[in-house]
Scaffold this active site. Structure first.
Site, PDB file in Angstrom:
ATOM      1  N   LYS A 292       0.757  -1.103  -0.037  1.00  0.00           N
ATOM      2  CA  LYS A 292       0.019  -0.049   0.136  1.00  0.00           C
ATOM      3  C   LYS A 292       0.860   1.272  -0.120  1.00  0.00           C
ATOM      4  CE  LYS A 292      -4.070  -1.989   1.697  1.00  0.00           C
ATOM      5  NZ  LYS A 292      -3.887  -3.226   2.075  1.00  0.00           N
TER       6      LYS A 292
HETATM    7  C1  LIG Z   1      -4.475  -4.358   1.199  1.00  0.00           C
HETATM    8  C2  LIG Z   1      -3.806  -5.765   1.238  1.00  0.00           C
HETATM    9  C3  LIG Z   1      -4.193  -6.808   0.477  1.00  0.00           C
HETATM   10  C4  LIG Z   1      -5.195  -6.747  -0.572  1.00  0.00           C
HETATM   11  O1  LIG Z   1      -5.148  -5.390  -1.382  1.00  0.00           O
HETATM   12  P1  LIG Z   1      -6.409  -5.348  -2.527  1.00  0.00           P
HETATM   13  O2  LIG Z   1      -6.708  -3.796  -2.754  1.00  0.00           O
HETATM   14  O3  LIG Z   1      -7.625  -6.032  -1.830  1.00  0.00           O
HETATM   15  O4  LIG Z   1      -6.200  -5.813  -3.712  1.00  0.00           O
HETATM   16  C5  LIG Z   1      -3.218  -7.920   0.215  1.00  0.00           C
HETATM   17  N1  LIG Z   1      -2.362  -7.969   1.120  1.00  0.00           N
HETATM   18  C6  LIG Z   1      -1.944  -7.124   1.964  1.00  0.00           C
HETATM   19  C7  LIG Z   1      -0.591  -7.381   2.772  1.00  0.00           C
HETATM   20  C8  LIG Z   1      -2.587  -5.917   2.149  1.00  0.00           C
HETATM   21  O5  LIG Z   1      -2.188  -5.019   3.004  1.00  0.00           O
END
Ligand SMILES: *Cc1c(COP(=O)(O)O)cnc(C)c1O
Length: 465
Positions: A112
């Site tokens: 993120k």
């Molecule tokens: C947020 C997150 C995801 C999922 O992301 P999406 O936006 O649902 O595709 C997967 N793994 C981690 C470690 C995350 O923080």
């Protein structure tokens, strides 16, 4: 570049407007009216670019004339200089045609950071120019909150309020939010659960009267277009490193909200040869059920070892549906209205299109642990539980042997020590150097009762001048 709503009724916006908007006024999500595309020769030439150079190439057409090129370059260079690996997004090989794309070298150790580090800088840039200040409000069960706080910590024009359920997020995740220093950073520990926090955020967006008149409220959850945009870059980066466009590649993406994998779909639409996009889910398998049964339906939430994918509805899936239904906003509005009332079944034509590019795989907690253990045994490589789901799905996919599969490793294993222990591995998973003293740093957060009035009063009283 114009952005339009998936439900066809909201006004078209430019990049700057879409950056400051969450949901469209008709309840839909914003998508580009047309996509930039790259020729095979242009994609081949991307092999010579480093990450920030490539990011500029991919992102510039989306930002268009909202940010002058030289300023956009400076923002992007500054964003990815924050990452602690010279390659920004390095790859590791696990087997002959199995690769892992490490997206966890940013400040909070999850993918993120790729989007939220950029989003904070872009927001502050446009706000500074408009002499405007805003309030970001969000609820988190873990990764989003810390990435958003880190992304905004130097922003002069943003007060950020992140609500988390008191005593219900892991200690690493809490400390990654509460130890960040800044007088515009506000961590609120609500004595309720994640759904209570989310409901408060939703209610606040619907009635913003508790805020001073000159402050608007901005959302940084995964429906924000700028987040998707930033995530397109690493699909090109990884594919080109393995020989694209001459050699098509596949991606396996651990996903819940369909945000990350939707960025892969856009990369494909922009000209990148992608043989397959594998949707890797945990037991919260709403997307796997769509792919296998054509039915989109809610099921009760399950708590898993991969909590960042614990969702019941996949909000960004609407963006793909818009394309699958020929960008017919009225049809989408009707579909989503029926989904509010219960399960819906997608048309055969839409599903044939989806299955031409996407496949899916659902991975249990037990299989997640088995994958963590076997990758450690066979390659001395430690996967976090989300990435392990991606690798398990990649190994289960039925692809020609010459197609390399790149799994997106979405978090560093040190973020999820409980899952590593559940996998029977007791070697200490140590935090990277920049977080070594995380457990000694002072924390700052306010514990508030599970009451909207209390949360809003706290916000009104603490907002910066
Ligand atoms: C947020 C997150 C995801 C999922 O992301 P999406 O936006 O649902 O595709 C997967 N793994 C981690 C470690 C995350 O923080």
């Amino acid at each position: 570049m114009k952005y339009i709503s998936t439900r066809g009724q909201a006004p078209a916006l430019n990049f700057e407007q879409v950056l400051l908007t969450g949901l469209a006024s008709d309840g839909g999500l914003y998508v580009p009216a047309t996509l930039p595309s790259f020729s095979r020769a242009e994609i081949a030439a991307m092999a010579a670019l480093d990450y920030p150079e490539l990011a500029l190439k991919i992102i510039a057409p989306f930002v268009d004339d909202c940010v002058p090129a030289a300023d956009l370059k400076a923002i992007i260079d500054d964003t990815y200089a924050e990452f602690r690996h010279n390659a920004v997004a390095p790859m590791v090989q696990l087997a002959a045609n199995q690769w892992v794309l490490e997206l966890f070298h940013g400040p909070t150790l999850a993918f993120k950071d790729f989007a939220l580090q950029l989003l904070g800088r872009l927001l502050d840039y446009v706000l500074e120019r408009k002499h405007q200040k805003v309030v970001i409000m969000g609820a988190t069960s873990g990764d989003t909150g810390s990435a958003a706080i880190e992304g905004c910590k130097r922003c002069k024009n943003i007060d950020i309020y992140i609500l988390h359920p008191h005593q219900r997020v892991s200690e690493v995740q809490r400390r990654q939010m509460t130890t960040v220093v800044g007088d515009k950073i506000h961590n609120l520990a609500v004595e309720g659960n994640f759904d209570d926090c989310q409901a408060m955020v939703k209610a606040s967006f619907n009635d913003r009267s508790f805020l001073p008149a000159d402050r608007s409220l901005v959302a940084v959850n995964s429906i924000n277009w700028a987040r998707i945009m930033a995530q397109i870059v690493y699909y090109f980066y990884a594919a080109v490193a393995l020989g694209a466009p001459a050699r098509p590649v596949a991606f396996s993406v651990p996903t819940g909200n369909f945000g990350d994998i939707f960025a892969g779909y856009l990369a494909h639409q922009m000209g990148l040869p992608v043989a397959r996009l594998i949707i890797a889910t945990n037991r919260n398998d709403v997307l796997h059920r769509v792919m296998t049964t054509s039915t989109y339906g809610r099921q009760p939430l399950a708590h898993t070892l991969s909590p960042s994918m614990d969702i019941t509805v996949s909000s960004n899936f609407e963006r793909l549906l818009f394309d699958l239904y020929d960008r017919d906003g009225a049809a989408l509005a009707d579909l989503m209205r029926r989904f509010d009332a219960g399960d819906i079944v997608f048309s055969e034509a839409a599903m044939i299109r989806a299955r031409a590019l996407f496949s899916s795989h659902c991975v249990s907690d037990q299989q997640t642990c088995e994958q963590i253990a076997s990758s450690w045994r066979e390659c001395a490589y430690l996967l976090d539980p989300h990435s392990a789901i991606g690798v398990a799905a990649a190994l289960a996919a039925d692809l020609p042997p010459e197609v390399p599969v790149i799994t997106l490793a979405t978090a560093h294993p040190a973020k999820f020590p409980d899952a590593i222990r559940s996998a029977g591995l007791d070697q200490a998973v140590s935090l990277p150097l920049h977080l070594k003293d995380l457990f000694e740093r002072p924390e700052r957060f306010a514990v508030l009762p599970n009451s909207l009035a209390a949360v809003q009063a706290h916000m009104a009283n603490s907002i910066s001048a």
